[in-house]
Design an enzyme around this catalytic site. Sequence first.
Site, PDB file in Angstrom:
ATOM      1  N   GLU A 210      59.438  68.921  39.465  1.00 22.11           N
ATOM      2  CA  GLU A 210      58.099  69.865  39.059  1.00 22.11           C
ATOM      3  C   GLU A 210      56.865  69.362  39.504  1.00 22.11           C
ATOM      4  O   GLU A 210      56.092  70.315  40.008  1.00 22.11           O
ATOM      5  CB  GLU A 210      58.085  69.799  37.530  1.00 22.11           C
ATOM      6  CG  GLU A 210      59.297  70.429  36.714  1.00 22.11           C
ATOM      7  CD  GLU A 210      59.117  70.452  35.141  1.00 22.11           C
ATOM      8  OE1 GLU A 210      59.749  71.544  34.528  1.00 22.11           O
ATOM      9  OE2 GLU A 210      58.199  69.781  34.504  1.00 22.11           O
TER      10      GLU A 210
ATOM     11  N   LYS B  22      63.484  79.679  35.846  1.00 20.48           N
ATOM     12  CA  LYS B  22      63.446  78.495  37.373  1.00 20.48           C
ATOM     13  C   LYS B  22      64.628  77.812  36.978  1.00 20.48           C
ATOM     14  O   LYS B  22      64.857  77.282  35.977  1.00 20.48           O
ATOM     15  CB  LYS B  22      62.252  77.714  37.383  1.00 20.48           C
ATOM     16  CG  LYS B  22      62.421  76.781  38.594  1.00 20.48           C
ATOM     17  CD  LYS B  22      61.025  75.855  38.425  1.00 20.48           C
ATOM     18  CE  LYS B  22      60.962  74.974  37.193  1.00 20.48           C
ATOM     19  NZ  LYS B  22      59.936  74.000  37.381  1.00 20.48           N
TER      20      LYS B  22
ATOM     21  N   LYS C 192      80.378  61.035  34.347  1.00 19.11           N
ATOM     22  CA  LYS C 192      80.319  59.986  35.107  1.00 19.11           C
ATOM     23  C   LYS C 192      80.821  58.662  34.335  1.00 19.11           C
ATOM     24  O   LYS C 192      81.592  57.963  35.232  1.00 19.11           O
ATOM     25  CB  LYS C 192      78.705  59.640  35.381  1.00 19.11           C
ATOM     26  CG  LYS C 192      77.885  60.650  36.310  1.00 19.11           C
ATOM     27  CD  LYS C 192      76.310  60.214  36.531  1.00 19.11           C
ATOM     28  CE  LYS C 192      75.795  61.290  37.337  1.00 19.11           C
ATOM     29  NZ  LYS C 192      74.374  60.786  37.608  1.00 19.11           N
TER      30      LYS C 192
ATOM     31  N   ASN D 278      70.454  59.050  32.638  1.00 16.73           N
ATOM     32  CA  ASN D 278      71.601  59.876  32.754  1.00 16.73           C
ATOM     33  C   ASN D 278      72.624  58.993  33.399  1.00 16.73           C
ATOM     34  O   ASN D 278      73.810  59.240  33.503  1.00 16.73           O
ATOM     35  CB  ASN D 278      71.614  61.212  33.289  1.00 16.73           C
ATOM     36  CG  ASN D 278      71.076  60.717  34.912  1.00 16.73           C
ATOM     37  OD1 ASN D 278      70.362  59.903  35.011  1.00 16.73           O
ATOM     38  ND2 ASN D 278      71.461  61.719  35.873  1.00 16.73           N
TER      39      ASN D 278
ATOM     40  N   ASP E  64      73.783  67.112  41.599  1.00 18.49           N
ATOM     41  CA  ASP E  64      73.353  68.016  42.317  1.00 18.49           C
ATOM     42  C   ASP E  64      74.416  69.072  42.874  1.00 18.49           C
ATOM     43  O   ASP E  64      75.469  68.894  42.419  1.00 18.49           O
ATOM     44  CB  ASP E  64      72.782  67.335  43.716  1.00 18.49           C
ATOM     45  CG  ASP E  64      71.338  66.773  43.356  1.00 18.49           C
ATOM     46  OD1 ASP E  64      70.764  67.194  42.224  1.00 18.49           O
ATOM     47  OD2 ASP E  64      70.850  66.227  44.293  1.00 18.49           O
TER      48      ASP E  64
ATOM     49  N   ASP F 292      74.757  56.722  41.754  1.00 16.22           N
ATOM     50  CA  ASP F 292      74.231  58.030  41.628  1.00 16.22           C
ATOM     51  C   ASP F 292      73.253  58.453  42.912  1.00 16.22           C
ATOM     52  O   ASP F 292      73.331  57.263  43.975  1.00 16.22           O
ATOM     53  CB  ASP F 292      72.892  57.817  40.415  1.00 16.22           C
ATOM     54  CG  ASP F 292      72.072  59.037  40.387  1.00 16.22           C
ATOM     55  OD1 ASP F 292      72.687  60.154  40.190  1.00 16.22           O
ATOM     56  OD2 ASP F 292      70.959  58.904  40.066  1.00 16.22           O
ATOM     57  N   LYS F 293      72.844  59.612  42.927  1.00 18.79           N
ATOM     58  CA  LYS F 293      72.528  59.738  44.467  1.00 18.79           C
ATOM     59  C   LYS F 293      70.912  59.844  44.082  1.00 18.79           C
ATOM     60  O   LYS F 293      70.138  59.034  44.925  1.00 18.79           O
ATOM     61  CB  LYS F 293      72.829  61.231  44.742  1.00 18.79           C
ATOM     62  CG  LYS F 293      72.211  61.791  46.093  1.00 18.79           C
ATOM     63  CD  LYS F 293      72.578  63.260  46.427  1.00 18.79           C
ATOM     64  CE  LYS F 293      72.034  64.257  45.533  1.00 18.79           C
ATOM     65  NZ  LYS F 293      70.473  64.266  46.278  1.00 18.79           N
TER      66      LYS F 293
ATOM     67  N   ARG G  75      77.711  68.052  40.478  1.00 17.25           N
ATOM     68  CA  ARG G  75      77.791  68.770  39.165  1.00 17.25           C
ATOM     69  C   ARG G  75      78.095  67.978  37.946  1.00 17.25           C
ATOM     70  O   ARG G  75      79.049  68.752  37.100  1.00 17.25           O
ATOM     71  CB  ARG G  75      78.328  70.015  39.311  1.00 17.25           C
ATOM     72  CG  ARG G  75      77.747  71.000  40.546  1.00 17.25           C
ATOM     73  CD  ARG G  75      76.380  71.538  40.123  1.00 17.25           C
ATOM     74  NE  ARG G  75      76.144  72.569  41.013  1.00 17.25           N
ATOM     75  CZ  ARG G  75      74.727  73.105  40.940  1.00 17.25           C
ATOM     76  NH1 ARG G  75      73.737  72.523  40.360  1.00 17.25           N
ATOM     77  NH2 ARG G  75      74.407  74.049  41.809  1.00 17.25           N
TER      78      ARG G  75
ATOM     79  N   ASP H  61      69.549  54.775  38.499  1.00 19.43           N
ATOM     80  CA  ASP H  61      68.324  54.477  38.178  1.00 19.43           C
ATOM     81  C   ASP H  61      67.640  55.227  36.892  1.00 19.43           C
ATOM     82  O   ASP H  61      66.714  55.065  36.587  1.00 19.43           O
ATOM     83  CB  ASP H  61      67.310  54.937  39.390  1.00 19.43           C
ATOM     84  CG  ASP H  61      67.182  56.241  39.535  1.00 19.43           C
ATOM     85  OD1 ASP H  61      66.147  56.834  39.784  1.00 19.43           O
ATOM     86  OD2 ASP H  61      68.264  56.830  39.625  1.00 19.43           O
TER      87      ASP H  61
END
EC number: 7.6.2.1
Length: 1009
Positions: A387, A451, A679, A703, A564, A290-291, A673, A700
Amino acid sequence: MNQCPVHFIQHGKLVRKQSRKLRVGDIVMVKEDDTFPCDLIFLSSSRGDGTCHVTTASLDGESSHKTHYAVQDTKGFHTEEDIDRLHATIECEQPQPDLYKFVGRIKVYHEQNDSVVRPLGSENLLLRGATLKNTEKIFGVAIYTGMETKMALNYQSTSQKRSAVEKSMNAFLIVYLCILISKALINTVLKYVWQSEPFRDEPWYNQKTESERQRNLFLRAFTDFLAFMVLFNYIIPVSMYVTVELQKFLGSYFITWDEEMFDEESGEGPVVNTSDLNEELGQVEYVFTDKTGTLTENNMEFKECCIEGQVYVPHAICNGQVLPEASGIDMIDSSPGVSGREREELFFRAICLCHTIQVKDDDDVDGPRKSPDSAKSCVYISSSPDEVALVEGVQRLGFTYLRLKDNYMEILNRDTVERFELLEILSFDSVRRRMSVIVKSATGEIYLFCKGADSSVFPRVIEGKVDQIRDRVEHNAVEGLRTLCVAYKRLVQEEYEAICTLLQAAKLALQDREKKLAEAYEQIEKDLILLGATAVEDRLQEKAADTIEALQKAGIKVWVLTGDKMETAAATCYACKLFRRNTQLLELTTKKLEEQSLHDVLFELSKTVLRCHGSLTRDNFSGLSTDMHDYGLIIDGAALSLIMKPQEDGSSSNYRELFLEICRNCSAVLCCRMAPLQKAQIVKLIKLSKEHPITLAIGDGANDVSMILEAHVGIGVIGKEGRQAARNSDYAIPKFKHLKKMLLVHGHFYYIRISELVQYFFYKNVCFIFPQFLYQFFCGFSQQTLYDTAYLTLYNISFTSLPILLYSLMEQHVGAEALKREPSLYRDVAKNALLRWRVFIYWTLLGVFDALVFFFGAYFMFENTTVTSNGQVFGNWTFGTLVFTVMMFTVTLKLALDTHYWTWINHFVLWGSLLFYVVFSLLWGGIVWPFLNYQRMYYVFIQMLSSGPAWLAIVLLITVSLLPDVLKKVLCRQLWPSATERVQTRNQCLSVEQSTIFMLSQTSSSLNF
């Protein structure tokens, strides 16, 4: 849990009973810090706004407080009498394990027999196992109890993961089982062939009885076959499985004890959730990472915002702390006009209002509103760190979010407190990738603030400086910043009422509620006016780039799977050296597919990557190569969906194989995305490809759990998104940088140790039983044992078990620093190199050769009727003891020759096991044991040692047995050395050189003296 006392309401009074007696429909009271005994619909709480705070750490590992909301028509019921007068019915879906989904509705009946229907969602559901926080008490009605609760439905365990070493062990065991059956069958057939002549079948000293002569031939043959099976069954190393499990369990402590993998900042160390996969860490071919929070710190810092083309840079904020180099607002362009000032304030209000943040003051949660000065001491809590970073960032620009009370959101606009009534929340989801709120100002104006990601906001915008803001968003994305776009629209009363009707109809639906809500959101969130965009930096973790570079040098392919946008993820990949400046990026994205069909894009990419390689495909372990062109592939979720989609005829798409061929020839792959399920699909696609590579997934957040469970080895990073990934993983580490040592050092050691353990066990059992097989040719196939019963029993249990166990725990063929310094050594053990069939056959043939030397060496010595000094002839048990003694010393010295890392423990166990054998044999044969009916070993061992020829035979046979293996090691090291052997030789030369220098310096100093 089932015996815990629970308070529930009966006839207007609180009654106490055990939680196992709860039934659906019971109204329960839960106090602060208590755990919910079942799944409850939240009716009311002691808080005036009808909310409560809950932690779900025991369910999903998330430690942050979550806000739940009482049913609108029941939140005013605060006493037992009020609750007892409540008359309502609840309709809901059947129990299901999804913790974050619930669909239902409640019909509340009033005194005039009129009723009100309200929707019920996950925000109204309090789950069993969660804990009530910052709320004095709540009332709820039991909706799911016992094994129907969501917690109970999540009990099912995941599929068992099995390592490649374990699969090899089982395959080898089947081979040895076939050898066992073959030996028994051969001996049975030869016995009856040999006894086909009468004088051999019934010698004068062993005449058969009449009943024995009349027994069925096939029954006698079957009985003999079983007797030979029992005689040779020691070739099956049953004790190996016990030793392997012990080695895995004890070996796993070396990870938890590793001080270099302890993180001082968080106070966390590595965690081993399963020890079954230790050696798999040394076989990894693909790493899926993951990033956010894994490669990056998940430590969001608000960098800037762009409003109407104006760029605002506030004080640098990071996790609530102001960095010292901050210096007010830097407005890069000219100051905005009157309309620009209005848009600027709307933008800041949108940031302060469009979120799900909870405010936790330093004082009492339910206390009065703090003054503007003390408001800055509020602690913002949210499941999304983005947030919090945004709200803290605009706080430095003069807008402070204070709190949500009685459905009113309060913000501090510089010195003025503004109150907005919260009308609706259009929650964020990973498909829409945006969220919205509908609020009403004190002047009666109704706003919708939205948003979300640029790709989900820009298509819904009809006004605003789109081009300037898009350019700034793309610029920030290239810089590796996380970007969000902000938009709004004003609503008139009629529009708002239509929206309410639309949302209410969707919320009350029991079937396809999520789909209907998504359709409603699509209709509502349109015709927006673009206000601006934000940029938040998620800094790269310490030594993340070094770790990825080391993994690539080790021949491990690294894939980054993230949700992302492409530009942000690509910038992070460049920063962490996954992509290099000379890497040619290939795109398989939605944008590319708009120009060409999927078929054309895939074939074009395939030609590109294969053109440089010709007919040769890149080796899976070549890593980064200087003589080959370096390619990197970028794919997004939409393109992956098309690749994974089956054809119309139902057959599997051939695009998968083409996609895999492209990936094999790329040094790195970035998947952006990505939804959580995608994944897992990527991991499964690679795992089930024709090479069947060993995969590792690391993440981490919640997801990442799906891909962690899907991969051969799952590693959770103990990060800021809770502990769900760490709890569902096989191993957990504090930081991504610790993956380097876990794979290159611990994984390498684990595999080397356990592979030697497995091969050695099969080898020593061949040495043990093959002489017994040969002995049958010289005893008329009578099932006579060559060894004494005590030796048969103790060989695997006592005599040879501890040395190999200590070896498998402590062996270091190369030092840990050398393994970290030379990542390419990882390739020497790749693809199960030490447990391949070629190596297995070598060990087996070596065991057969040694067994032939033991048996026939002792046989030829006895052939000339060797006698002792008193004239007695050596007998059957002396012959067997001589063979066993030579074998004991040979297999133990073989292990000593393979040992590179000597400690006092190795010396003590290795030589101690030989000493124990000698002492045991002296006692076993030197004492008359009263509990034995026979004394066949009495004085045998002592008599053997008293003979000079026996001593000579022991020394010669041990030397001859070990000679082939020693010659093979010397020749291979000199002529065809592996990378590991070259490092060993270099280290030995360095140590000798250092010793020589030290001795010369000591000699020089003594001469000077």
